[in-house]
Design a protein around this motif. Structure first.
Motif, PDB file in Angstrom:
ATOM      1  N   TYR A 268       0.820  -1.206   0.000  1.00  0.00           N
ATOM      2  CA  TYR A 268       0.000   0.000   0.000  1.00  0.00           C
ATOM      3  C   TYR A 268       0.858   1.263   0.000  1.00  0.00           C
ATOM      4  O   TYR A 268       1.946   1.284   0.580  1.00  0.00           O
ATOM      5  CB  TYR A 268      -0.881   0.053   1.254  1.00  0.00           C
ATOM      6  CG  TYR A 268      -1.937  -1.018   1.347  1.00  0.00           C
ATOM      7  CD1 TYR A 268      -3.183  -0.848   0.753  1.00  0.00           C
ATOM      8  CD2 TYR A 268      -1.696  -2.200   2.049  1.00  0.00           C
ATOM      9  CE1 TYR A 268      -4.170  -1.824   0.851  1.00  0.00           C
ATOM     10  CE2 TYR A 268      -2.672  -3.182   2.152  1.00  0.00           C
ATOM     11  CZ  TYR A 268      -3.912  -2.985   1.546  1.00  0.00           C
ATOM     12  OH  TYR A 268      -4.870  -3.955   1.650  1.00  0.00           O
ATOM     13  N   SER A 269       0.317   2.303  -0.598  1.00  0.00           N
ATOM     14  CA  SER A 269       0.765   3.657  -0.252  1.00  0.00           C
ATOM     15  C   SER A 269      -0.074   4.047   0.957  1.00  0.00           C
ATOM     16  O   SER A 269      -1.138   3.446   1.202  1.00  0.00           O
ATOM     17  CB  SER A 269       0.526   4.623  -1.409  1.00  0.00           C
ATOM     18  OG  SER A 269      -0.868   4.787  -1.626  1.00  0.00           O
ATOM     19  N   VAL A 270       0.344   5.038   1.715  1.00  0.00           N
ATOM     20  CA  VAL A 270      -0.443   5.463   2.875  1.00  0.00           C
ATOM     21  C   VAL A 270      -1.822   5.947   2.416  1.00  0.00           C
ATOM     22  O   VAL A 270      -2.832   5.675   3.065  1.00  0.00           O
ATOM     23  CB  VAL A 270       0.297   6.570   3.662  1.00  0.00           C
ATOM     24  CG1 VAL A 270      -0.628   7.232   4.662  1.00  0.00           C
ATOM     25  CG2 VAL A 270       1.496   5.981   4.391  1.00  0.00           C
ATOM     26  N   ILE A 271      -1.870   6.604   1.272  1.00  0.00           N
ATOM     27  CA  ILE A 271      -3.148   7.119   0.760  1.00  0.00           C
ATOM     28  C   ILE A 271      -4.082   5.979   0.383  1.00  0.00           C
ATOM     29  O   ILE A 271      -5.257   5.970   0.769  1.00  0.00           O
ATOM     30  CB  ILE A 271      -2.910   8.054  -0.452  1.00  0.00           C
ATOM     31  CG1 ILE A 271      -2.222   9.342  -0.003  1.00  0.00           C
ATOM     32  CG2 ILE A 271      -4.237   8.385  -1.148  1.00  0.00           C
ATOM     33  CD1 ILE A 271      -1.792  10.246  -1.131  1.00  0.00           C
ATOM     34  N   SER A 272      -3.580   4.986  -0.364  1.00  0.00           N
ATOM     35  CA  SER A 272      -4.456   3.880  -0.792  1.00  0.00           C
ATOM     36  C   SER A 272      -4.956   3.083   0.415  1.00  0.00           C
ATOM     37  O   SER A 272      -6.108   2.644   0.451  1.00  0.00           O
ATOM     38  CB  SER A 272      -3.724   2.961  -1.777  1.00  0.00           C
ATOM     39  OG  SER A 272      -2.649   2.288  -1.151  1.00  0.00           O
ATOM     40  N   TYR A 273      -4.083   2.907   1.404  1.00  0.00           N
ATOM     41  CA  TYR A 273      -4.480   2.202   2.636  1.00  0.00           C
ATOM     42  C   TYR A 273      -5.592   2.968   3.348  1.00  0.00           C
ATOM     43  O   TYR A 273      -6.605   2.384   3.756  1.00  0.00           O
ATOM     44  CB  TYR A 273      -3.264   2.059   3.550  1.00  0.00           C
ATOM     45  CG  TYR A 273      -3.525   1.324   4.853  1.00  0.00           C
ATOM     46  CD1 TYR A 273      -3.527  -0.062   4.904  1.00  0.00           C
ATOM     47  CD2 TYR A 273      -3.748   2.024   6.035  1.00  0.00           C
ATOM     48  CE1 TYR A 273      -3.742  -0.743   6.101  1.00  0.00           C
ATOM     49  CE2 TYR A 273      -3.968   1.357   7.238  1.00  0.00           C
ATOM     50  CZ  TYR A 273      -3.962  -0.022   7.260  1.00  0.00           C
ATOM     51  OH  TYR A 273      -4.186  -0.684   8.445  1.00  0.00           O
ATOM     52  N   SER A 274      -5.410   4.271   3.487  1.00  0.00           N
ATOM     53  CA  SER A 274      -6.384   5.107   4.195  1.00  0.00           C
ATOM     54  C   SER A 274      -7.727   5.099   3.485  1.00  0.00           C
ATOM     55  O   SER A 274      -8.779   4.998   4.121  1.00  0.00           O
ATOM     56  CB  SER A 274      -5.864   6.550   4.306  1.00  0.00           C
ATOM     57  OG  SER A 274      -4.629   6.580   4.980  1.00  0.00           O
ATOM     58  N   VAL A 275      -7.698   5.191   2.159  1.00  0.00           N
ATOM     59  CA  VAL A 275      -8.940   5.210   1.375  1.00  0.00           C
ATOM     60  C   VAL A 275      -9.708   3.901   1.533  1.00  0.00           C
ATOM     61  O   VAL A 275     -10.923   3.899   1.766  1.00  0.00           O
ATOM     62  CB  VAL A 275      -8.631   5.482  -0.118  1.00  0.00           C
ATOM     63  CG1 VAL A 275      -9.856   5.216  -0.989  1.00  0.00           C
ATOM     64  CG2 VAL A 275      -8.167   6.923  -0.309  1.00  0.00           C
ATOM     65  N   LYS A 276      -8.997   2.774   1.414  1.00  0.00           N
ATOM     66  CA  LYS A 276      -9.653   1.463   1.529  1.00  0.00           C
ATOM     67  C   LYS A 276     -10.208   1.250   2.939  1.00  0.00           C
ATOM     68  O   LYS A 276     -11.310   0.716   3.115  1.00  0.00           O
ATOM     69  CB  LYS A 276      -8.675   0.338   1.167  1.00  0.00           C
ATOM     70  CG  LYS A 276      -8.368   0.257  -0.319  1.00  0.00           C
ATOM     71  CD  LYS A 276      -7.411  -0.885  -0.626  1.00  0.00           C
ATOM     72  CE  LYS A 276      -7.033  -0.907  -2.097  1.00  0.00           C
ATOM     73  NZ  LYS A 276      -8.147  -1.199  -2.986  1.00  0.00           N
ATOM     74  N   LEU A 277      -9.436   1.649   3.941  1.00  0.00           N
ATOM     75  CA  LEU A 277      -9.875   1.492   5.326  1.00  0.00           C
ATOM     76  C   LEU A 277     -11.107   2.331   5.616  1.00  0.00           C
ATOM     77  O   LEU A 277     -12.076   1.850   6.210  1.00  0.00           O
ATOM     78  CB  LEU A 277      -8.735   1.875   6.268  1.00  0.00           C
ATOM     79  CG  LEU A 277      -9.024   1.810   7.771  1.00  0.00           C
ATOM     80  CD1 LEU A 277      -9.461   0.411   8.185  1.00  0.00           C
ATOM     81  CD2 LEU A 277      -7.796   2.234   8.574  1.00  0.00           C
ATOM     82  N   LEU A 278     -11.086   3.585   5.178  1.00  0.00           N
ATOM     83  CA  LEU A 278     -12.210   4.488   5.424  1.00  0.00           C
ATOM     84  C   LEU A 278     -13.460   4.013   4.698  1.00  0.00           C
ATOM     85  O   LEU A 278     -14.568   4.093   5.235  1.00  0.00           O
ATOM     86  CB  LEU A 278     -11.831   5.901   4.973  1.00  0.00           C
ATOM     87  CG  LEU A 278     -12.701   7.044   5.493  1.00  0.00           C
ATOM     88  CD1 LEU A 278     -12.747   7.051   7.016  1.00  0.00           C
ATOM     89  CD2 LEU A 278     -12.174   8.376   4.976  1.00  0.00           C
ATOM     90  N   LYS A 279     -13.271   3.495   3.507  1.00  0.00           N
ATOM     91  CA  LYS A 279     -14.405   2.980   2.726  1.00  0.00           C
ATOM     92  C   LYS A 279     -15.082   1.823   3.459  1.00  0.00           C
ATOM     93  O   LYS A 279     -16.317   1.766   3.560  1.00  0.00           O
ATOM     94  CB  LYS A 279     -13.914   2.513   1.358  1.00  0.00           C
ATOM     95  CG  LYS A 279     -15.025   2.149   0.385  1.00  0.00           C
ATOM     96  CD  LYS A 279     -14.444   1.789  -0.975  1.00  0.00           C
ATOM     97  CE  LYS A 279     -15.564   1.390  -1.933  1.00  0.00           C
ATOM     98  NZ  LYS A 279     -15.028   1.034  -3.276  1.00  0.00           N
ATOM     99  N   LYS A 280     -14.275   0.923   4.011  1.00  0.00           N
ATOM    100  CA  LYS A 280     -14.832  -0.224   4.750  1.00  0.00           C
ATOM    101  C   LYS A 280     -15.503   0.237   6.038  1.00  0.00           C
ATOM    102  O   LYS A 280     -16.575  -0.264   6.410  1.00  0.00           O
ATOM    103  CB  LYS A 280     -13.733  -1.238   5.058  1.00  0.00           C
ATOM    104  CG  LYS A 280     -13.326  -2.071   3.859  1.00  0.00           C
ATOM    105  CD  LYS A 280     -12.890  -3.456   4.311  1.00  0.00           C
ATOM    106  CE  LYS A 280     -12.768  -4.398   3.139  1.00  0.00           C
ATOM    107  NZ  LYS A 280     -12.585  -5.801   3.526  1.00  0.00           N
ATOM    108  N   ALA A 281     -14.868   1.176   6.735  1.00  0.00           N
ATOM    109  CA  ALA A 281     -15.427   1.671   8.000  1.00  0.00           C
ATOM    110  C   ALA A 281     -16.764   2.375   7.767  1.00  0.00           C
ATOM    111  O   ALA A 281     -17.732   2.166   8.515  1.00  0.00           O
ATOM    112  CB  ALA A 281     -14.443   2.614   8.670  1.00  0.00           C
ATOM    113  N   ASN A 282     -16.840   3.193   6.730  1.00  0.00           N
ATOM    114  CA  ASN A 282     -18.083   3.911   6.427  1.00  0.00           C
ATOM    115  C   ASN A 282     -19.196   2.963   5.999  1.00  0.00           C
ATOM    116  O   ASN A 282     -20.367   3.175   6.324  1.00  0.00           O
ATOM    117  CB  ASN A 282     -17.839   4.966   5.340  1.00  0.00           C
ATOM    118  CG  ASN A 282     -17.081   6.170   5.876  1.00  0.00           C
ATOM    119  OD1 ASN A 282     -17.138   6.465   7.070  1.00  0.00           O
ATOM    120  ND2 ASN A 282     -16.354   6.862   5.016  1.00  0.00           N
TER     121      ASN A 282
END
Length: 415
Positions: free
Chosen positions: A333-347
């Protein structure tokens, strides 16, 4: 520098070692000796003949049907257990007929023997009740595949392998990580790839050579599990872990591009700590309540001056959130791609709980992921009542609370 690669036994986990090999190729790390036990002996033979494609092919097609002759339908864990139990009780060990064919078709003995790379394997002679360590020149021509199978014959699950009227079984019964055998070749550096599978491990005591030890940071499948999809993931894990060992990638269970984590931490550390302070009223708490927070090690680290420990904790919380929301651990992951995927799952999880009734909401608080979602909701409310609830939950579930604070920051970043 003369370098040896030591490959442990580990059955179905063995694809991890191919991932390590892939990374070593990428890093231009040459090797002069390979020693292996069980599946490590087989992977080692591929490494000696320098046939990476055949190794990838072998593990990319690995399943019960490519190992055993008759398997029937195997879909669930219950099917796997039933299959092995029947094999052991009825047949006194399963015959890996298909695996033997696979070895004969992919191991090129001529290429193996012409290679300048030295080699050794470990098996156990059951007839004589003694271990057998064989170097390349000690294996009779035409018997290489036999000894590879002998080294991997995990008795009593697998049947014994007969060679010249003598029975052989898995080398893991004597030495699952053949480090000493590698030392016999007089090398300057040893890279050990330890699958941490069942077997006797004779760890080195007085190591004069430069030693690099690589073992899985992620949970691999069982050593008795053979599955092509799991093998593909294990190759990724082996590659990622090796690149981390040599400081080309970052992370622990998850894998990030080099140096992105550190830069991200520098940008986010102050807002992360301030979010925690604001939420649990740390500046306004009475001394007993404040002591409760500081008695919890995880909070104590955050409010100390030791930035190195805070940094490690921040990374741990980042990865913990990813584990709770079941992000793919095998990807880079890049930090951005990790954050986006994590936030998408959390939301997505957050949306799904909005229609839950009282009983469902109580049940959901049993699991970390659901507690994180609940605390994230309370963080978003920003009321006195929600902060009081959060203070209580933070004491009871500190790691989940910190994960919710991390997600809260991500949410604000995305707006």
């Amino acid at each position: 520098m003369r370098r040896a690669i030591v490959l442990s036994g580990g059955g179905g986990k063995g694809a991890y070692q191919i991932g390590v090999w892939k990374a070593l190729k990428r890093l231009h790390k040459k090797y002069h000796v390979v020693t292996g036990t069980s599946v490590g002996a087989l992977n080692g033979a591929y490494m000696v003949q320098k046939d990476f494609r055949k190794a990838i092919y072998t593990w990319g097609n690995m399943d019960y049907q490519t190992v055993f002759d008759e398997t029937g339908e195997i879909k669930t864990k219950k099917d796997v257990i039933s299959f092995y139990v029947k094999g052991v009780i009825k047949n006194k060990g399963l015959k890996p007929t298909k695996l033997e064919e696979l070895i004969q078709n992919t191991v090129d003995e001529k290429k193996f023997r012409k290679s300048k790379i030295d080699y050794g394997l470990v098996t156990y002679n059951l007839t004589k009740m003694e271990p057998v360590s064989l170097k390349k020149n000690e294996i009779k021509y035409g018997e290489l595949c036999d000894y590879l199978l002998a080294s991997a014959s995990c008795f009593p699950v697998f049947s014994k392998k007969e060679i010249e009227n003598q029975n052989f079984i898995d080398g893991g019964y004597y030495d699952n990580v053949p480090f000493k055998l590698a030392e016999d070749f007089k090398v300057d550096e040893i890279i050990v790839v330890d699958l941490e599978a069942p077997g006797i491990k004779r760890n080195p005591k007085d190591v004069k050579e430069h030693l690099i030890w690589i073992s899985p940071r992620n949970k691999l499948n069982s050593f008795l599990s053979f599955n092509a999809e799991e093998s593909k993931k294990n190759i990724c894990f082996g590659y990622n872990d090796t690149m981390k060992i040599f400081h080309r990638l970052d992370g622990n269970r998850f894998t990030f591009k080099r140096k992105q984590l550190q830069r991200y931490y520098e940008r986010k550390k102050d807002i992360f700590i301030q979010t925690i302070k604001d939420t649990v009223y740390l500046e306004n708490q009475t001394k007993p309540i404040l002591r409760k927070f500081l008695d919890i090690e995880i909070f104590n680290i955050l409010f100390q001056k030791n930035d190195e420990k805070k940094q490690e904790l921040f990374y741990d919380i980042m990865e913990y959130a990813g584990l709770c929301f079941e992000l793919d651990e095998s990807k880079i992951y890049s930090v951005i791609s990790y954050s986006v995927k994590l936030l998408k799952k959390a939301n997505k999880e957050m949306s799904s709980v909005q229609n839950d009734g009282p009983k469902e909401k109580i049940k959901r608080l049993i699991y970390s992921k659901d507690r994180i979602i609940k605390m994230l909701e309370l963080l978003t409310e920003k009321t006195s009542s929600s902060k009081e609830k959060l203070s209580i939950m933070a004491v009871l579930h500190p790691k989940d609370f910190l994960a919710s604070c991390y997600l809260y920051i991500l949410n604000n970043d995305s707006k």
